[in-house]
Design an enzyme around this catalytic site. Structure first.
Site, PDB file in Angstrom:
ATOM      1  N   LYS A 178       0.593  -1.169  -0.681  1.00 51.94           N
ATOM      2  CA  LYS A 178      -0.233  -0.045  -0.325  1.00 51.94           C
ATOM      3  C   LYS A 178       1.055   1.004   0.227  1.00 51.94           C
ATOM      4  O   LYS A 178       1.983   1.827   0.869  1.00 51.94           O
ATOM      5  CB  LYS A 178      -1.093  -0.151   1.509  1.00 51.94           C
ATOM      6  CG  LYS A 178      -1.981   1.208   1.358  1.00 51.94           C
ATOM      7  CD  LYS A 178      -1.867   1.750   0.371  1.00 51.94           C
ATOM      8  CE  LYS A 178      -1.666   3.357   1.942  1.00 51.94           C
ATOM      9  NZ  LYS A 178      -1.652   4.302   1.487  1.00 51.94           N
ATOM     10  N   GLU A 254       9.669   1.724  10.491  1.00 57.89           N
ATOM     11  CA  GLU A 254      10.882   2.266  10.337  1.00 57.89           C
ATOM     12  C   GLU A 254      10.325   4.400  10.572  1.00 57.89           C
ATOM     13  O   GLU A 254       9.186   4.609   9.379  1.00 57.89           O
ATOM     14  CB  GLU A 254      11.849   2.303   9.227  1.00 57.89           C
ATOM     15  CG  GLU A 254      12.720   0.745   8.954  1.00 57.89           C
ATOM     16  CD  GLU A 254      13.100   0.741   7.423  1.00 57.89           C
ATOM     17  OE1 GLU A 254      13.846  -0.508   7.711  1.00 57.89           O
ATOM     18  OE2 GLU A 254      13.263   1.474   6.615  1.00 57.89           O
ATOM     19  N   CYS A 288      13.487  11.296   6.862  1.00 52.15           N
ATOM     20  CA  CYS A 288      13.413  10.818   7.509  1.00 52.15           C
ATOM     21  C   CYS A 288      15.270  10.842   8.778  1.00 52.15           C
ATOM     22  O   CYS A 288      15.772  11.508  10.040  1.00 52.15           O
ATOM     23  CB  CYS A 288      13.300   9.254   7.929  1.00 52.15           C
ATOM     24  SG  CYS A 288      14.182   8.290   7.130  1.00 52.15           S
ATOM     25  N   GLU A 390       9.260  16.558  15.214  1.00 52.47           N
ATOM     26  CA  GLU A 390       9.363  16.255  13.709  1.00 52.47           C
ATOM     27  C   GLU A 390       8.807  17.393  12.717  1.00 52.47           C
ATOM     28  O   GLU A 390       8.059  17.265  12.769  1.00 52.47           O
ATOM     29  CB  GLU A 390       9.581  14.897  13.299  1.00 52.47           C
ATOM     30  CG  GLU A 390       9.777  14.395  11.630  1.00 52.47           C
ATOM     31  CD  GLU A 390       9.431  13.454  10.967  1.00 52.47           C
ATOM     32  OE1 GLU A 390       8.326  13.091  11.520  1.00 52.47           O
ATOM     33  OE2 GLU A 390      10.652  12.294  10.961  1.00 52.47           O
TER      34      GLU A 390
HETATM   35  P1  NAD Z   1       2.153   7.919   7.090  1.00 55.00           P
HETATM   36  O1  NAD Z   1       2.672   7.641   8.560  1.00 55.00           O
HETATM   37  O2  NAD Z   1       1.099   9.865   7.373  1.00 55.00           O
HETATM   38  O3  NAD Z   1       2.039   7.193   5.941  1.00 55.00           O
HETATM   39  C1  NAD Z   1       3.261   6.517   6.056  1.00 55.00           C
HETATM   40  C2  NAD Z   1       2.268   5.099   5.440  1.00 55.00           C
HETATM   41  O4  NAD Z   1       1.551   4.580   6.199  1.00 55.00           O
HETATM   42  C3  NAD Z   1       0.773   5.761   3.691  1.00 55.00           C
HETATM   43  O5  NAD Z   1       0.912   4.922   3.323  1.00 55.00           O
HETATM   44  C4  NAD Z   1      -0.591   6.117   3.845  1.00 55.00           C
HETATM   45  O6  NAD Z   1      -1.061   6.044   3.578  1.00 55.00           O
HETATM   46  C5  NAD Z   1       0.056   4.995   5.317  1.00 55.00           C
HETATM   47  N1  NAD Z   1      -1.115   4.404   6.465  1.00 55.00           N
HETATM   48  C6  NAD Z   1      -1.196   6.586   6.987  1.00 55.00           C
HETATM   49  N2  NAD Z   1      -2.572   5.878   8.024  1.00 55.00           N
HETATM   50  C7  NAD Z   1      -2.616   4.633   8.315  1.00 55.00           C
HETATM   51  C8  NAD Z   1      -3.349   3.463   9.084  1.00 55.00           C
HETATM   52  N3  NAD Z   1      -3.681   3.529  10.420  1.00 55.00           N
HETATM   53  N4  NAD Z   1      -3.098   2.308   9.180  1.00 55.00           N
HETATM   54  C9  NAD Z   1      -2.450   1.914   8.248  1.00 55.00           C
HETATM   55  N5  NAD Z   1      -2.219   2.618   7.328  1.00 55.00           N
HETATM   56  C10 NAD Z   1      -1.949   3.687   6.907  1.00 55.00           C
HETATM   57  O7  NAD Z   1       3.774   9.005   6.950  1.00 55.00           O
HETATM   58  P2  NAD Z   1       3.903   9.436   5.726  1.00 55.00           P
HETATM   59  O8  NAD Z   1       3.520  11.226   6.066  1.00 55.00           O
HETATM   60  O9  NAD Z   1       3.949   9.002   4.677  1.00 55.00           O
HETATM   61  O10 NAD Z   1       6.226   9.790   5.625  1.00 55.00           O
HETATM   62  C11 NAD Z   1       6.478  10.238   6.382  1.00 55.00           C
HETATM   63  C12 NAD Z   1       6.957   9.799   8.138  1.00 55.00           C
HETATM   64  O11 NAD Z   1       8.045   9.116   7.408  1.00 55.00           O
HETATM   65  C13 NAD Z   1       8.036  10.775   8.995  1.00 55.00           C
HETATM   66  O12 NAD Z   1       7.412  11.226  10.117  1.00 55.00           O
HETATM   67  C14 NAD Z   1       9.377  10.402   8.010  1.00 55.00           C
HETATM   68  O13 NAD Z   1       9.763  10.999   9.902  1.00 55.00           O
HETATM   69  C15 NAD Z   1       8.852   8.994   8.153  1.00 55.00           C
HETATM   70  N6  NAD Z   1      10.147   8.167   7.983  1.00 55.00           N
HETATM   71  C16 NAD Z   1      10.248   7.262   8.876  1.00 55.00           C
HETATM   72  C17 NAD Z   1      11.302   6.525   7.671  1.00 55.00           C
HETATM   73  C18 NAD Z   1      12.512   5.558   7.982  1.00 55.00           C
HETATM   74  O14 NAD Z   1      13.273   5.294   7.677  1.00 55.00           O
HETATM   75  N7  NAD Z   1      12.436   5.775  10.233  1.00 55.00           N
HETATM   76  C19 NAD Z   1      11.736   6.392   6.483  1.00 55.00           C
HETATM   77  C20 NAD Z   1      11.176   7.536   5.451  1.00 55.00           C
HETATM   78  C21 NAD Z   1       9.965   8.025   6.019  1.00 55.00           C
HETATM   79  O1  6OD Z   2      18.554   4.027   2.860  1.00 51.38           O
HETATM   80  C1  6OD Z   2      17.310   3.775   3.394  1.00 51.38           C
HETATM   81  O2  6OD Z   2      17.527   1.896   2.977  1.00 51.38           O
HETATM   82  C2  6OD Z   2      16.237   4.164   3.988  1.00 51.38           C
HETATM   83  N1  6OD Z   2      15.360   3.419   4.584  1.00 51.38           N
HETATM   84  C3  6OD Z   2      16.393   5.156   3.952  1.00 51.38           C
HETATM   85  C4  6OD Z   2      15.444   6.092   4.447  1.00 51.38           C
HETATM   86  C5  6OD Z   2      15.285   7.193   4.482  1.00 51.38           C
HETATM   87  C6  6OD Z   2      13.988   7.874   4.939  1.00 51.38           C
HETATM   88  O3  6OD Z   2      13.862   8.906   4.453  1.00 51.38           O
END
Ligand code: NAD
Ligand code: 6OD
Length: 486
Positions: A178, A254, A288, A390
Site C-alpha cells: 500500500k 521505520e 527521515c 519532527e
Molecule cells: P504516514 O505515517 O502519514 O503514512 C505512511 C503510510 O502509512 C502511508 O502509506 C499512509 O497511507 C499509511 N497509513 C496512514 N495511516 C494508516 C493506518 N491507520 N493504517 C495503515 N496505514 C496507514 O507517513 P508519511 O507522512 O507518508 O511519511 C513521513 C513520515 O515517515 C515521517 O515521520 C518520516 O520521519 C517517516 N519516515 C521514516 C523513515 C525511516 O526509515 N525511519 C523513512 C521515511 C520516512
Molecule cells: O537508505 C535506506 O535504506 C533508507 N531506508 C532510507 C530512509 C530514508 C528516509 O527518509
C-alpha cells in the site's frame, strides 16, 4: 485523464466501488491522474492472490531461480529509468537531478543486493550429546514468513518501498503493498516490470488508498497477512502495531526522527557545511534521516551559521525538469500547511530567522505549487516545539554548545533515536561520541552514506527492528531449528 489502478494477481484492476481520488503534481498543483481507492474487496483479493502465489511456482522455485528473476526486475527498472524518474518527480515535486542519483538507482539496487545476499547466507548447526551416546544434530533452515503487508510513505516512494519488497521477495515471500496516497505511480508501474521479468502472478500486489478506514487499515487488519513492514510517522506506527497485535503478527517499523547534527570546533568546516546543507535541505528536508537540530561548538558558531545561511541561500529552487534546480517543492499543500505552521511557531516564539521562514515567489506556472523557503533559525529554547517535534521540512535550528558532554546530552534529549551526524577531525572524539548517541545510525563526517549490508533502523520512538543486510532476514524469514536424534 490517466487512471492509476491496483495491481492484483498480475493484472491492473479498478475499484469495485468506483471510488477514485486525485493525484496532484505538487510543483504546480495540477491534477495529473485519478487513483483508484481500494476497499476491503480489493485488499482481500490482493491478500488471497498473495497467499495462493506462495503455493504456486514462486514457492517451488530454487533460490537461484528466484534471485535470477529479481535481477531481471532490477534491470527492468533500469531499462525504464526515464519513465520511473518522470513518474517519481511528478508525484513528489523533487528535482530530477536528485531522483536520478538516489531514488531510481536505489530502487533497482534494492532488488540486486538482497538477491545476492540470500544466496550466500549460512544458518547455524549444533552437535549435541545425548544420554545414549548417539547424539543429536541441530540445524537451522530459513523459510519465508508468508504474505507480507508493506506500507510505505511518500518521501522516497520507490526507494523505500523496494527497500522492503526486495528482501521480502528474495526470501521467498509474497507481498501486498500500500503506497502512500500522495505517490502511487512508481509502485504501480513496478507491476509492469514484475510481469516482464517473469515474477509469477500474485507475488507482487499493490492496493491504493489512504491510511485510516481505507486501504492501509484494511491491509493491516487482514487476518491472512503474516507480517507488516511499515515506514512512516511514529503515530501511524503505533496504530499499525495495535492492528498487528490481533493475530500476533510481527512488525518492522521505520518511524520518525528529530535528528541532531553535532559540529565540533575541530571539524573540517567545508565538509561540515556541505554535509549539514544536504542533511537539512535535500529532498526539501523530507528525509527521515535529515538534521533538524544542529549543535555547534561555540568558538565556530557564528562562522558556521553565516556559512550555512550562505549555502541555503545559494540553493536553486525549481521544478523537477530544471537541470540546475537542487531544491524542489514539498510533497503536498497539506504538508506545506504543517511545515508553515512550524515556521509561524518559530516566529511567535521569538526565533532569530537566519534565512527563509516563508514561501518563495515562483513564476506564474508554478505559483500553485507547494513551495517553501529553506529556513534556518537560532535562539529558540530547548523545549520549543520547533526544536523537539519532527517538522519534515527544509529547516533547522542551530544552537551553540560548550562541552562534549553537553552536546551528547542535547542530542539524546528527545524520545526519538533515528540518526545523527558528527563533524570532527579528532578520531578519538568521533568514536567516543558516536558510541554514546542514542540512535540507530550515526554518521561521522558524512550523511546518508549507505552500505546496504549494514543494519538500518531507529531506536526509542524511531522504530522497532533492523532491516538491511542479514538483518532483513530476521524479519522476512522464519528461522526454524531441526533437531535430528542420531
Ligand atoms: P504516514 O505515517 O502519514 O503514512 C505512511 C503510510 O502509512 C502511508 O502509506 C499512509 O497511507 C499509511 N497509513 C496512514 N495511516 C494508516 C493506518 N491507520 N493504517 C495503515 N496505514 C496507514 O507517513 P508519511 O507522512 O507518508 O511519511 C513521513 C513520515 O515517515 C515521517 O515521520 C518520516 O520521519 C517517516 N519516515 C521514516 C523513515 C525511516 O526509515 N525511519 C523513512 C521515511 C520516512
Ligand atoms: O537508505 C535506506 O535504506 C533508507 N531506508 C532510507 C530512509 C530514508 C528516509 O527518509
Amino acid at each position: 485523464m490517466k487512471e492509476i489502478k491496483h495491481f492484483i494477481n498480475g493484472e491492473y484492476v479498478g475499484s469495485a466501488s468506483g471510488k477514485l481520488f486525485d493525484n496532484v503534481n505538487p510543483a504546480n498543483g495540477q491534477v495529473i491522474a485519478r487513483i483508484h481507492e481500494a476497499g476491503e474487496t480489493e485488499v482481500d483479493a490482493a491478500v488471497k492472490a498473495a497467499r495462493a502465489a506462495l503455493k504456486g511456482p514462486w514457492g517451488k522455485m530454487t533460490v537461484a531461480e528466484r534471485t535470477e528473476i529479481l535481477h531481471r526486475v532490477a534491470d527492468g527498472i533500469t531499462a525504464r529509468f526515464d519513465e520511473f524518474l518522470e513518474a517519481e518527480c511528478l508525484d513528489t515535486g523533487k528535482p530530477k537531478s536528485l531522483a536520478s542519483h538516489i531514488d531510481i538507482p536505489r530502487g533497482a539496487a534494492n532488488f540486486k543486493v538482497f538477491a545476492d545476499l540470500i544466496k550466500n547466507v549460512a544458518t547455524e548447526a549444533f552437535e549435541m550429546a545425548t544420554p545414549d551416546g548417539a547424539g543429536a544434530l541441530n540445524y537451522g533452515v530459513r523459510r519465508p514468513k508468508g504474505v507480507i503487508g508493506v506500507i510505505s510513505p511518500w518521501n522516497l516512494p520507490l526507494l523505500l518501498m523496494t527497500w522492503k519488497v526486495g528482501p521480502a521477495l528474495a526470501c521467498g515471500n509474497t507481498v501486498v503493498v500500500k503506497p502512500s496516497e500522495e505517490t502511487p505511480t512508481t509502485t504501480a508501474l513496478l507491476g509492469e516490470v514484475m510481469n516482464a521479468a517473469g515474477v509469477p502472478a500474485g507475488v507482487y500486489n499493490v492496493v491504493h488508498g489512504f491510511g485510516g478506514n481505507s486501504a492501509g487499515a484494511f491491509l493491516t487488519a487482514h487476518p491472512d497477512v503474516d507480517a507488516i513492514t511499515f515506514t512512516g510517522e511514529t503515530g501511524t506506527g503505533e496504530t499499525i502495531m495495535r492492528a498487528a497485535a490481533k493475530g500476533v503478527r510481527q512488525v518492522s517499523l521505520e518511524l520518525g526522527g528529530k535528528n541532531a547534527g553535532i559540529v565540533f570546533a575541530d571539524c573540517d568546516m567545508d565538509k561540515a557545511i556541505e554535509g549539514t546543507l544536504r542533511s537539512a535541505f535535500a529532498n526539501c528536508g523530507q528525509v527521515c534521516l535529515g538534521t533538524e537540530r544542529v549543535y555547534v561548538e561555540r568558538p565556530i558558531f557564528d562562522e558556521f551559521v553565516a556559512r550555512l545561511k550562505a549555502g541555503a541561500e545559494a540553493l536553486k529552487i525549481g521544478e523537477p525538469n530544471d537541470p540546475s534546480a537542487n531544491f524542489g517543492s514539498l510533497v503536498s499543500h497539506k504538508h506545506r500547511e504543517k511545515v508553515l505552521s512550524y515556521y509561524q511557531k518559530a516566529k511567535d516564539e521569538g526565533a532569530t530567522i537566519v534565512t527563509g521562514g516563508g514561501v518563495p515567489e515562483m513564476s506564474a506556472h508554478l505559483a500553485g505549487g507547494a513551495w517553501v523557503q529553506p529556513t534556518i533559525w537560532t535562539g529558540l529554547p530547548d523545549d520549543s516545539a520547533v526544536v523537539t517535534e519532527e517538522i519534515f521540512g527544509p529547516c533547522c535550528h542551530i544552537r551553540p554548545f560548550d562541552t562534549e558532554e553537553e552536546a551528547i546530552e542535547l542530542a539524546n534529549s528527545l524520545p526519538y533515536g533515528l540518526a545523527s551526524a558528527i563533524w570532527t577531525e579528532n578520531s578519538s572524539r568521533a568514536h567516543r561520541v558516536a558510541g554514546q548517541i542514542e540512535a540507530g545510525i550515526v554518521w561521522v563526517n558524512s550523511w546518508f552514506l549507505r552500505d546496504l549490508r549494514t543494519a538500518f533502523g531507529g531506536s526509542k520512538q524511531s522504530g522497532i527492528g533492523r532491516e538491511g543486510g542479514v538483518h532483513s532476514l530476521e524479519f522476512y524469514t522464519e528461522l526454524k531449528n531441526i533437531c535430528v536424534k542420531l
